[in-house]
Design an enzyme around this catalytic site. Structure first.
Site, PDB file in Angstrom:
ATOM      1  CE  LYS A  99      -4.344  -1.906   1.545  1.00 26.34           C
ATOM      2  NZ  LYS A  99      -4.913  -2.341   2.554  1.00 26.34           N
ATOM      3  CE  LYS A 144      -4.536 -10.018  -4.379  1.00 25.21           C
ATOM      4  NZ  LYS A 144      -5.665  -9.556  -3.851  1.00 25.21           N
ATOM      5  CE  LYS A 202     -11.388  -4.400  -3.221  1.00 32.58           C
ATOM      6  NZ  LYS A 202     -11.914  -5.344  -2.540  1.00 32.58           N
TER       7      LYS A 202
END
Ligand code: TRP
Length: 350
Positions: free
Chosen positions: A123, A206, A209
């Site tokens: 992040k 993977k 979003k």
């Protein structure tokens, strides 16, 4: 090594949640939501499934958008079959005791281990301009979510397994310091040997979003959108030698087929890859057809709930009531253990 449990025994308490982000894709469905619904059906154990709207604040800082996301996520839970009569379904922010437990658990989370968390590193790499303490203590809030109900089994996707391990670290530390087994160990739970990872349509990684929107199939995508996205999915130029190994892009398509298509179709296309007769267009047509067949009824049920806001409010309210009962019991016990009590006079008189 991450420990993954595949069994549920009678004393287990099941707790899990998902961040409300508004765009729920099939990766979230197969990785989490489908298993939530299945666990409620398969086991009699107490279970708690919530929408992590506080967690969403770490990256989702628009009030109107968040509200919309929470509503859609709740509708998605219900539309995908989570039964509010057999389980406790609620919004995290409706249970204040979670934030209190988060405060206590912060005293048992070490800076170094928080900084080493894989998701934290990801992040901050993605968002170098907003490295806030909420991101750093994301696993502590998760621990509060689970421990507030004394959860022992946490159905999650593979990307969350490290977080569940951290929950054990924090709770064991607290137990040790206060010489009392307040919390049992929480384990990540999975139905199968492997966590299901749904691949992205853009050829690598993977489904996510945050990547380009065409790389994820959303549960609320229309039939047309699903078809379009699958047709645009990355492939290669095709096998030129018989019995070649699958390239990553094509393996991804087969992995998606494994979710939606039947054995016969999969075998047919696998064989045609091996003998080099495969036409990716045909494979994608079949995959799109099967994916649409699977997703359409889910979408229709989710939309039905989205269109019934009063029902959503009612379900959230009754879920919050049940969740608060359970949460307040834990927090009372913990306050006592920590030497805190609301009974001020008692505190100073003994
Ligand atoms: N972090 C989880 C996710 O991104 C959501 C979550 C929040 C969660 N709190 C939790 C999952 C507690 C399991 C248990 O999907």
């Amino acid at each position: 090594m991450t420990t993954i449990s595949k069994t549920i025994t009678k004393d287990d308490i099941i707790v899990s949640g998902a961040r409300s982000t508004g765009v729920i894709h099939i990766g979230n469905y197969f990785g989490a939501i489908r298993n939530f619904a299945k666990m409620i059906d398969d086991f009699e154990n107490p279970s708690f499934f919530f929408i992590a709207d506080w967690h969403a604040l770490t990256t989702h800082q628009d009030a109107a958008l968040l509200k919309d996301s929470v509503r859609k996520t709740l509708a998605t839970y219900l539309g995908c079959g989570l039964d509010p009569n057999k389980s406790t379904i609620y919004l995290q922010s409706d249970v204040p005791a979670i934030s209190e437990l988060y405060l206590y658990l912060n005293m048992f989370a070490h800076l170094g281990e928080l900084e080493r968390t894989a998701t934290f590193k990801e992040k901050i790499a993605a968002n170098p301009n907003n490295i806030n303490a909420g991101l750093l203590t994301y696993p502590v809030l998760m621990a509060a979510d689970v421990l507030i109900h004394k959860g022992t089994k946490v159905p999650v996707g593979k990307d969350q397994a490290q977080h569940i391990e951290m929950i054990r670290t924090f709770s064991n530390r607290l137990n040790r310091v206060y010489k009392k087994e307040i919390f049992k160990e929480a384990l990540a739970y999975s139905y199968s040997d492997d966590f299901v990872t749904v691949p992205s349509l853009n050829g690598s990684g993977k489904m996510s979003k945050s990547d380009d929107p065409n790389s994820a199939i959303l549960l609320l995508d229309s039939d047309k959108d699903i078809e379009k996205k699958i047709k645009r999915a990355k492939t290669d130029t095709g096998p030129t030698e018989k019995n070649s190994p699958l390239t990553q892009e094509v393996k991804n398509l087969f992995d998606l087929m494994a979710l939606f298509s039947n054995e016969e179709q999969i075998t047919y296309f696998k064989n045609s890859y091996l003998d080099c007769s495969i036409r990716y267009g045909d494979l994608k047509n079949q995959l799109a057809l099967d994916a649409i067949q699977f997703i359409r009824p889910l979408r229709e049920q989710i939309e039905e709930y989205i269109n019934k806001p009063n029902l959503l409010v009612e379900i959230a309210k009754s879920g919050a009531e049940k969740a608060n009962n359970s949460a307040n019991n834990t927090i009372e016990e913990l306050r006592d253990t920590l030497g805190l009590t609301r009974k001020f006079l008692n505190k100073i008189s003994n």
